[in-house]
Enzyme design. Structure first.
Site, short mmCIF file in Angstrom:
data_model
loop_
_atom_site.label_atom_id
_atom_site.label_comp_id
_atom_site.label_asym_id
_atom_site.label_seq_id
_atom_site.Cartn_x
_atom_site.Cartn_y
_atom_site.Cartn_z
N GLY A 31 -4.25 2.36 2.14
CA GLY A 31 -4.89 3.18 1.59
C GLY A 31 -5.24 3.10 -0.04
O GLY A 31 -4.96 2.00 -0.58
N HIS A 37 -11.54 -2.89 -0.73
CA HIS A 37 -11.50 -2.38 0.60
C HIS A 37 -12.76 -1.83 1.41
O HIS A 37 -13.05 -2.55 2.56
CB HIS A 37 -10.55 -1.06 0.73
CG HIS A 37 -8.91 -1.26 0.30
ND1 HIS A 37 -8.77 -0.56 -0.91
CD2 HIS A 37 -7.96 -1.86 0.69
CE1 HIS A 37 -7.43 -0.85 -1.02
NE2 HIS A 37 -6.95 -1.69 -0.17
N GLN A 61 7.57 -3.73 4.55
CA GLN A 61 6.71 -4.94 3.69
C GLN A 61 7.16 -4.58 2.42
O GLN A 61 6.82 -5.54 1.54
CB GLN A 61 5.53 -5.12 3.96
CG GLN A 61 4.65 -3.97 3.42
CD GLN A 61 3.40 -4.34 3.89
OE1 GLN A 61 2.91 -4.05 5.14
NE2 GLN A 61 2.32 -5.03 2.96
N GLY A 150 -8.59 -9.40 3.09
CA GLY A 150 -9.36 -9.91 1.98
C GLY A 150 -8.56 -11.30 1.59
O GLY A 150 -7.50 -11.27 1.81
N ASP A 153 -5.52 -11.18 -0.85
CA ASP A 153 -4.02 -11.59 -0.69
C ASP A 153 -4.20 -12.94 0.17
O ASP A 153 -3.84 -12.76 1.51
CB ASP A 153 -3.42 -10.51 0.26
CG ASP A 153 -3.44 -9.22 -0.67
OD1 ASP A 153 -2.34 -9.16 -1.19
OD2 ASP A 153 -4.44 -8.54 -0.56
N VAL A 179 -13.03 -9.03 -4.39
CA VAL A 179 -13.93 -8.03 -5.05
C VAL A 179 -13.32 -7.72 -6.44
O VAL A 179 -11.99 -7.44 -6.62
CB VAL A 179 -13.97 -6.78 -4.21
CG1 VAL A 179 -15.09 -5.83 -5.41
CG2 VAL A 179 -14.85 -6.97 -3.13
N SER A 188 -7.45 -3.79 -7.07
CA SER A 188 -6.09 -3.74 -6.57
C SER A 188 -5.56 -2.15 -6.68
O SER A 188 -6.18 -1.60 -7.77
CB SER A 188 -5.08 -4.64 -7.12
OG SER A 188 -3.73 -3.90 -6.62
N SER A 189 -4.97 -1.54 -5.65
CA SER A 189 -4.52 -0.34 -5.78
C SER A 189 -3.62 -0.28 -7.09
O SER A 189 -3.35 0.94 -7.33
CB SER A 189 -3.72 0.16 -4.43
OG SER A 189 -4.82 -0.12 -3.30
P1 AMP Z 1 -3.99 -3.20 0.96
O1 AMP Z 1 -4.25 -2.11 1.19
O2 AMP Z 1 -3.51 -3.69 -0.37
O3 AMP Z 1 -2.75 -3.71 1.92
O4 AMP Z 1 -5.22 -4.23 1.47
C1 AMP Z 1 -5.93 -4.00 2.48
C2 AMP Z 1 -6.81 -5.05 2.68
O5 AMP Z 1 -7.83 -5.12 1.46
C3 AMP Z 1 -6.18 -6.57 2.71
O6 AMP Z 1 -6.77 -7.35 3.69
C4 AMP Z 1 -6.36 -6.95 1.18
O7 AMP Z 1 -6.53 -8.32 1.12
C5 AMP Z 1 -7.74 -6.59 0.89
N1 AMP Z 1 -8.13 -6.24 -0.34
C6 AMP Z 1 -7.45 -5.48 -1.26
N2 AMP Z 1 -8.10 -5.84 -2.50
C7 AMP Z 1 -8.97 -6.64 -2.49
C8 AMP Z 1 -10.16 -7.25 -3.04
N3 AMP Z 1 -10.00 -7.10 -4.42
N4 AMP Z 1 -11.04 -7.93 -2.74
C9 AMP Z 1 -11.05 -8.25 -1.27
N5 AMP Z 1 -10.24 -7.78 -0.55
C10 AMP Z 1 -9.19 -6.94 -0.78
#
Ligand code: AMP
Length: 280
Positions: A31, A37, A61, A150, A153, A179, A188-189
């Site tokens: 989220g 995302h 995690q 993404g 990570d 991105v 990033s969040s």
């Molecule tokens: P998260 O919510 O941080 O667990 O991310 C969910 C998915 O979004 C994961 O597969 C991340 O690698 C991807 N993601 C997060 N930030 C980015 C970004 N800046 N560019 C591409 N994918 C992303």
């Protein structure tokens, strides 16, 4: 978009669609959605017939309780964003729904070698075990043919790829390129926890990767790592946890300069930022 907090009906619908030959894409997230995302959703939408997104802040995690508590949560805004991208289904379970018998659900960590132990694995003990546990559970609950993650990570992407193979799941993993914000900072969040000034200066992490890429043919790997670390730490308040150039398949040091990826984790203003770049 139809939202579910439990998986029974959703998984029934998805199974029927798969039986009819539809391509079902799954995008797991925690989220606090941003353009990174949404790019995953867009890519999945272009390549598949049905897109399911999950939002679940997975407690197992997080190796740091404070990080878990501080993790941004805004389901209402997230739903609006997903609807604007025409996402078909949202699965947003509670912790109780995901772990009815407690957080240690008897998950057997697949043996996929050393890749879970290095880099993020060293600095965030238990993180990848928790990530594999939740991705496994989600894949058990949500039938899909394609999984979108993404490359931001990158180590997580490599581990999930190996885990899917070890668990013999017939799912194809697709890695979506990073991105970035206009400044170059990887979205990033966690970026929203930085002050606006710091958020701009954090783009030096991206610049360090770019400089490394530009200088790649000129210097040895260890010198490139040292130069990049110094470049980042020249910004007051930034501390490099690691900046490493490794083989992009094994994430182990390489004897030659082929198929190398630069991976870094940097602390800035109490926020841990990660980024990476292929050197070819
Ligand atoms: P998260 O919510 O941080 O667990 O991310 C969910 C998915 O979004 C994961 O597969 C991340 O690698 C991807 N993601 C997060 N930030 C980015 C970004 N800046 N560019 C591409 N994918 C992303």
């Amino acid at each position: 978009m139809i939202s579910y907090t439990t998986s029974e009906e959703l998984s029934k619908n998805l199974r029927k669609s798969i039986e009819k030959g539809k391509k079902v894409a799954f995008v797991p997230t925690m989220g606090a959605l941003h353009e990174g995302h949404l790019e995953l959703i867009r890519t999945a939408k272009q390549q598949c017939d049905i897109v399911v997104c999950s939002i679940f802040v997975n407690p197992t995690q997080f190796n740091n309780q404070r990080d878990l508590e501080k993790y941004p949560r805004n389901l209402k805004i997230d739903k609006t964003l997903l609807e604007s991208e025409h996402c078909d289904y949202l699965y947003a379970p509670s912790v109780q729904e995901m772990y009815p018998n407690g957080l240690s659900n008897g998950f057997v960590v697949p043996d996929i070698g050393n890749i879970t132990k290095v880099l993020e694995g060293t600095h965030r003990p238990g993180h990848f075990e928790g990530m594999m546990q939740v991705v496994s559970l989600l894949l058990d609950n949500i039938p899909c043919t394609y999984l979108y993650m993404g490359l931001k990570d990158y180590q997580q992407y490599c581990i999930v790829k190996k885990m899917i193979k070890a668990q013999k799941r017939s799912i194809q993993l697709f890695g979506v390129p990073i991105v970035r914000e206009k400044s170059g900072l990887a979205m990033s969040s966690r970026n929203r926890r930085l002050t606006p000034k710091a958020r701009f200066k954090a783009a030096n992490i991206y610049l360090s990767l770019l400089y490394t890429q530009i200088q790649f043919d000129q210097f040895e790997l260890d010198l490139l790592e040292k130069n990049a670390t110094e470049f980042i730490e020249n910004v007051s308040g930034m501390k490099v946890e690691y900046f490493t150039l490794v083989d992009c398949e094994t994430l182990e040091p390489s004897k030659n300069k082929e198929n190398i990826i630069a991976l870094t984790a940097v602390w800035y203003e109490d926020v841990r930022l990660i980024d990476n770049m292929f050197m070819y």
